[in-house]
Design an enzyme around this catalytic site. Structure first.
Site, PDB file in Angstrom:
ATOM      1  N   ARG A 130      30.760  10.294 -21.303  1.00  0.00           N
ATOM      2  CA  ARG A 130      31.965   9.160 -20.728  1.00  0.00           C
ATOM      3  C   ARG A 130      31.690   8.237 -20.305  1.00  0.00           C
ATOM      4  NH1 ARG A 130      36.942  10.931 -19.363  1.00  0.00           N
ATOM      5  NH2 ARG A 130      36.813  13.038 -19.625  1.00  0.00           N
ATOM      6  N   LEU A 179      32.740   5.476 -17.737  1.00  0.00           N
ATOM      7  CA  LEU A 179      33.562   5.814 -16.576  1.00  0.00           C
ATOM      8  C   LEU A 179      34.213   4.160 -16.270  1.00  0.00           C
ATOM      9  CD1 LEU A 179      31.569   7.216 -13.960  1.00  0.00           C
ATOM     10  CD2 LEU A 179      33.007   8.287 -15.153  1.00  0.00           C
ATOM     11  N   GLY A 186      22.087   2.781 -17.381  1.00  0.00           N
ATOM     12  CA  GLY A 186      21.218   1.565 -16.564  1.00  0.00           C
ATOM     13  C   GLY A 186      20.109   1.690 -17.376  1.00  0.00           C
ATOM     14  N   GLU A 187      19.281   2.165 -18.048  1.00  0.00           N
ATOM     15  CA  GLU A 187      18.190   1.860 -18.709  1.00  0.00           C
ATOM     16  C   GLU A 187      18.279   1.905 -19.920  1.00  0.00           C
ATOM     17  OE1 GLU A 187      16.776   4.633 -14.572  1.00  0.00           O
ATOM     18  OE2 GLU A 187      15.148   3.109 -16.423  1.00  0.00           O
ATOM     19  N   LYS A 217      34.603  -2.154 -18.939  1.00  0.00           N
ATOM     20  CA  LYS A 217      33.479  -3.801 -18.233  1.00  0.00           C
ATOM     21  C   LYS A 217      32.372  -3.532 -17.707  1.00  0.00           C
ATOM     22  CE  LYS A 217      36.397  -6.873 -16.716  1.00  0.00           C
ATOM     23  NZ  LYS A 217      37.418  -7.647 -15.788  1.00  0.00           N
TER      24      LYS A 217
END
Lengths: 328, 776
Positions: free
Chosen positions: B661, B663, B737-738, B666
């Protein structure tokens, strides 16, 4: 960083006398190099004399060419219409240098005096003959990818980092200096910067207390048809791996006059008179450009990591000459 | 209480997933957001580090006379006078107890192990005075010849039993890869090198330490994990954990270097104790290069055996890298190589050499980023060798289950990522021949690569206080690296409570708040969102209990399991007309507020109910659930190469990911763009240069350590595959993030090969490595 006092000078004489009479004093204009090096303890000054109020301003057409006040900002000169139209290589060298923020601060005079980015010079933990004469030059066998292949010595291979001086030296610019007695002298930019030899700590002919007042550039056909090509590790805000400042006056297919200088490869802004000699009178062809480029780096002494600059410098020169010759 | 999956409970459109603007955006751009070094505490003093000029040897003497005489100087700490700590990381037990990233604390002896090692800490009443005094310290050394890197002829290579701080095996074997290699019809071997990279967050490391009482410390810290820092500090200082408070309200990037408690933090706390006033210490940019770890210099050798049809038969991976004198740290590159493709046999070895360097540490996608460079470049080579399209070769080796464990994937949308990415990029228009596409003088190349990143095991807590006036305060001790945690958690809370986002205040970054994991290993969004969602469920349960006992409520005497909540209205699931708004219920009951708390689990812990590892190092616990949990994606890159000048410019970029998902459309897009740019930096320009004789960096500033500028980056296209994963956490979130940077350097290198016909396996791909290339 050491503590320092700050003095704002309103007259040239006041400024030059203050620096001459105060051991450890230095001029400050934009301060973009000076403060950086002071924070690194590479330069230590106990007094800074602010010269920004002095009248060394103006970008103007003179009877013989162009005059730029030493306290003009890089961005203003780079975007000046006269410079853009009549001396494109100067404008381009300025606008490809540093970042907009730095160009807004940095002065023309200060930019000519910009000091090397050699990592050994910029870190006091390393020996460095330029910073501490006689201490040694670890760059010779160290991280020398960005360092000079021309004009080096056993004592120093630090690259002259600037762009503007490369353009100016190509166009026979002359620097006007003034000392504490108010005496002025003119020095061709070609003679202004020094190769390191055994005294890498001496980078220019400027004397203590002397100030750059202005820079003049003679008008010429090869100045109008000129360009600056800069090759770097990223698209913007990086020092040149190699740069080329070239100007050509081509009549028909024959080169009447040529100007060639290289940046990023020399211990000073590197004008190549031999390359110019090959170009002058020769047809404006790739073969001529290749021959000139080969001549420009003939005396190069590359190291392990910067050997690529030999090829890159020649390719850059050929590209710049090709493009400038193709200009209307 | 059971953990219903979020997407099974909400009905109707919410704000989760919407491209909400950052809730903290205005505060950041107006300067109101207070970063950790911006707390103007009364009596604040300033600490400045003096670091070692040499990389190996001993301190002979430290003359503090001149510095001590300077006005405003309050204290000068060296190894001779720094008070002893309860525990140091200098022994393995201490290191483990502290959770320290490095088995050495400076200022505990006269031995110098690395250049830039702190040798003194000066405290003065102003920053300028402390800085000046530090320059007056005269330190003399007995220097020895250091070892700079594993390629030094004096370096001694060894095979560690474990790497990455004990979290990965030094040797892995699945099947008989050697035998399979020997008989494979197609064999490829290649060697890949990776420069030292530094994280270089815009905000450098900083600590402001204030002792509220002789045994109670508050630290305003630039960290990715307040709880982990709290535990480390408490252990070193010999305090109960609750006596240390760590606050990080805003973070200017971290990328892994702020994932642990590094030496400057405890030194600042000790100095504050010593001078009896708050002390602030901010690392200079140069100190940043030798204070918070780096991505290590490394060589990988990858061997590949395949059939003529391009089906993988064997993969053998070897990595050699530099580590510190104390720790066996190496990014675990082999993990991604082991799982990315369906290959029956696999073998990996790690080799280390001890150098005079600080311990390297996790750097965005640690292991996955450089590991993917090797496997994704070699897969590209295989594609060219067999004349098979690079996407097709990957599809032929598509792993339907995790090859390393045999477990099914919890979800995998990689096929869709390839297909959608190829469509967006226009892959079908690519001329398969390398060196054959031109744009004037420039050579045009198109390359692609696969991305993957695991769902690590993690858990965290959150608290929700819902007020009768329709506002709510939501709390979790998480950190927002700048990527949008404030915003996405506000969205989750809004939907969970049926309130508009502007009625929610989300507080984070303080150990006074419920414990959340480090924002690292891509676990933050999934863990914290699940925790908040669970806390909201707790609130509804409490209110349901009130309603069914209230004779005036339409839900009086209803069974709790028959009640559900829809946009803040408690109602009978089977007869939604019967119910009431929570505000009406609370007002009638005389309740000003109601508070709930919840635990969110992420990864295998969610699936198995097994406790996770809330503040553990990098949250790197192996997945042990029924499913193997990873996100997948694909990057597509176009470059234009100037063969004469050696310059490579990325001219087009497409990334498509399946990451559960999303969140916030943007902030997620921004994060993928940011990670891709981070990867392009590693691919084309980032390199910290360590002098081979002095073992000291020669370009430790942002003028000479190049990261991409705007001019290096084209318009980027980012899309996500709609992916529902019920196994990974209550929210179905995988974290992005990675994965955003995994495979990026390979996509760039593959595009460079397609443009030039020249395979550059030595990162970064700078102009000198392109020169000599002519059109093929």
């Amino acid at each position: 960083m050491e503590n320092f006092t700050y003095l704002q000078a309103s007259q040239a004489k006041e400024a030059t006398a203050a620096v001459r009479d105060h051991k450890g004093a230095a001029f400050i204009a934009g301060g973009t190099t000076l403060l950086d090096l002071m924070k690194l303890n590479v330069e230590n000054h106990n007094q800074l004399v602010d010269i920004n109020m002095l009248a060394f301003k103006g970008v103007e057409q003179t009877a013989d060419g162009l005059r730029i006040g030493a306290l003009e900002r890089m961005s203003d000169v780079g975007e000046n219409p006269l410079v853009m139209q009549q001396y494109p290589v100067i404008s381009q060298s300025l606008l490809q240098a540093a970042s907009p923020q730095l160009r807004n601060m940095a002065s023309i005079g200060g930019n000519l005096l910009q000091r090397t980015r050699c990592g050994y010079f910029r870190d006091t933990a390393f020996p460095c003959n330029k910073r501490q004469p006689g201490s040694g030059c670890p760059a010779q066998e160290g991280e020398n990818r960005n360092l000079a292949i021309l004009g080096g010595s056993k004592a120093c291979i630090a690259t002259y980092p600037g762009d503007l001086a490369v353009a100016l030296v190509a166009l026979d610019a002359v620097v006007l200096l003034e000392n504490a007695k108010g005496k002025q002298r003119r020095v061709p930019l070609l003679d202004f910067h020094l190769v390191p030899g055994n005294t890498p700590q001496r980078e220019t002919v400027i004397e203590p207390g002397e100030l750059i007042v202005s820079v003049t550039v003679p008008a010429a056909a090869h100045a109008r048809k000129s360009m600056y090509l800069k090759v770097r590790d990223r698209a913007s805000y990086a020092f040149a791996l190699v740069s080329a400042a070239v100007g050509l006056d081509v009549q028909g297919s024959q080169i009447r006059s040529a100007r060639v200088a290289l940046g990023g490869v020399g211990t000073k802004p590197w004008r190549s008179l031999t390359a110019e000699k090959i170009l002058t009178g020769a047809p404006a062809t790739e073969a001529t450009f290749r021959a000139a480029a080969a001549a420009a780096v003939r005396d190069a002494q590359p190291r392990e990591q910067n050997r690529f600059k030999l090829e890159l410098a020649q390719n850059t020169l050929v590209r710049a000459l090709t493009d400038v010759a193709a200009k209307a | 209480m059971n953990e219903p999956a979020f997407f099974e409970t909400t009905a109707g459109p919410g704000v989760v997933g919407q491209p909400l603007n950052r809730v903290d955006g205005r505060d950041k751009v107006t300067g109101k957001a207070k970063y950790s070094a911006e707390y103007a505490l009364p009596g604040l003093t300033y600490g400045v580090l003096k670091t070692s000029d040499i990389a190996k040897g001993r301190i002979k003497s430290i003359d503090t006379t001149a510095a001590a005489k300077e006005p405003g100087v309050l204290a000068i700490y060296t190894h001779l006078n720094l008070p002893k700590l309860a525990k140091t990381p200098n022994d393995p037990d201490g290191k483990k107890a502290i959770g320290a990233p490095m088995g050495f604390l400076p200022l505990t002896s006269d031995v110098i192990y690395y250049a830039g090692q702190p040798v003194a800490l000066v405290v003065a009443d102003t920053f300028e005075r402390a800085t000046h005094a530090a320059t007056l310290l005269r330190v003399t050394y007995t220097a020895e010849q250091p070892i700079a890197t594993y390629t030094d002829p004096k370096a001694q290579l060894f095979n560690p039993e474990k790497v990455q701080d004990g979290k990965a095996d030094g040797y892995t074997r699945r099947g008989d890869a050697r035998a399979a290699m020997a008989s494979a019809p197609v064999k490829l071997t290649a060697v890949y090198t990776h420069a030292i990279n530094h994280h270089n967050p815009m905000e450098p490391g900083s600590t402001t330490a204030v002792w509220e009482a002789p045994d109670r410390l508050t630290v305003y810290e630039s960290t990715q994990g307040v709880t982990r820092t709290q535990k480390s500090l408490a252990t070193m200082l010999g305090l109960p954990q609750d006596q240390v408070r760590v606050v990080t309200k805003y973070l200017g990037g971290g990328f892994g270097c702020k994932g642990s408690c590094w030496p400057h933090t405890v030194l600042t706390a000790q100095a504050a104790k010593g001078v009896g006033r708050p002390v602030k210490l901010v690392l200079t940019r140069r100190q940043q290069f030798t204070s918070m770890g780096h991505r290590e210099d490394q060589t990988q050798t990858l061997m590949l055996g395949a059939s003529q049809e391009g089906k993988l038969l064997s993969l053998i991976h070897e990595k050699t890298s530099t580590t510190s004198p104390w720790d066996n740290y190496a990014e675990a590159n082999s993990k991604i190589i082991n799982i990315l493709y369906d290959c029956p046999t696999f073998e990996s070895h790690y080799q280390l050499a001890r150098g005079n360097v600080m311990t390297s540490t996790f750097t965005r996608a640690p292991g996955e980023a450089p590991g993917s460079f090797a496997i994704e470049c070699l897969m590209d080579d295989l594609a060219y060798q067999l004349n098979i399209d690079p996407i097709e070769i990957r599809l032929r080796n598509y792993a339907e289950k995790d090859p390393s464990t045999g477990r099914p994937w919890s979800s995998k949308s990689l096929r869709q990522c390839y297909a959608r990415g190829a469509e967006l990029f226009g892959w079908s228009k690519r001329n398969p021949k390398a060196g054959a596409t031109r744009n004037g003088r420039l050579l045009v190349g198109m390359g692609m690569a696969t991305a993957s990143y695991p769902v690590h095991n993690s858990q965290g807590m959150a608290r929700v206080r819902l007020y009768a006036d329709g506002h709510a305060v939501v709390q979790a001790g998480a950190t927002d690296l700048g990527t949008g945690t404030y915003t996405v958690i506000t969205q989750v809370a809004a939907d969970s409570l049926g309130l508009p986002p502007e009625k929610i205040r989300f507080e984070l970054g303080d150990t006074k708040l419920p414990t959340a994991p480090n924002s690292g290993g891509s676990v933050a969004a999934g863990t914290v969102s699940s925790s908040v969602y669970m806390a909201a469920q707790d609130v509804w349960q409490r209110l349901t209990k009130v309603a069914i006992q209230d004779p005036k409520s339409p839900l009086f005497k209803a069974k709790p399991e028959d009640v559900s909540v829809e946009k803040g209205r408690l109602q009978l699931t089977k007869n939604t007309a019967k119910g009431e708004d929570f505000m009406a219920l609370m007002k009638r009951a005389g309740m000003d507020d109601v508070e709930g708390s919840g635990q969110g689990k992420y990864g295998a812990g969610y699936e198995t109910g097994r406790p996770g590892n809330p503040a553990g190092p990098n949250n790197n616990t192996e997945s042990t659930g029924e499913h193997s949990m990873h996100s997948f994606g694909a990057h597509f890159c176009e470059v234009q190469v100037d063969p004469d000048l050696g310059t490579v410019r990325v001219t087009r970029w497409v990334s498509v990911h399946g990451a559960g998902r999303i969140l916030n459309a943007k902030t997620a897009r921004s994060q993928i763009i940011g990670g891709s740019i981070f990867g392009i930096g590693a691919a084309l320009m980032e390199a910290t240069l360590r002098d081979p004789h002095y073992a000291r960096y020669t370009n430790s500033d942002l003028g000479d350590y190049h990261i991409p500028v705007n001019a290096d980056i084209p318009e980027m296209t980012v899309e996500f595959i709609d992916e529902h994963d019920p196994f990974i956490n209550a929210m179905g979130v995988k974290g992005i993030g990675e994965i955003s940077m995994v495979g990026v350097s390979a996509a760039v290198a593959n595009a460079v090969f397609h443009a030039t016909g020249k395979r550059v396996r030595d990162l970064p791909i700078t102009p000198d490595k392109i020169l000599g290339t002519k059109s093929v």
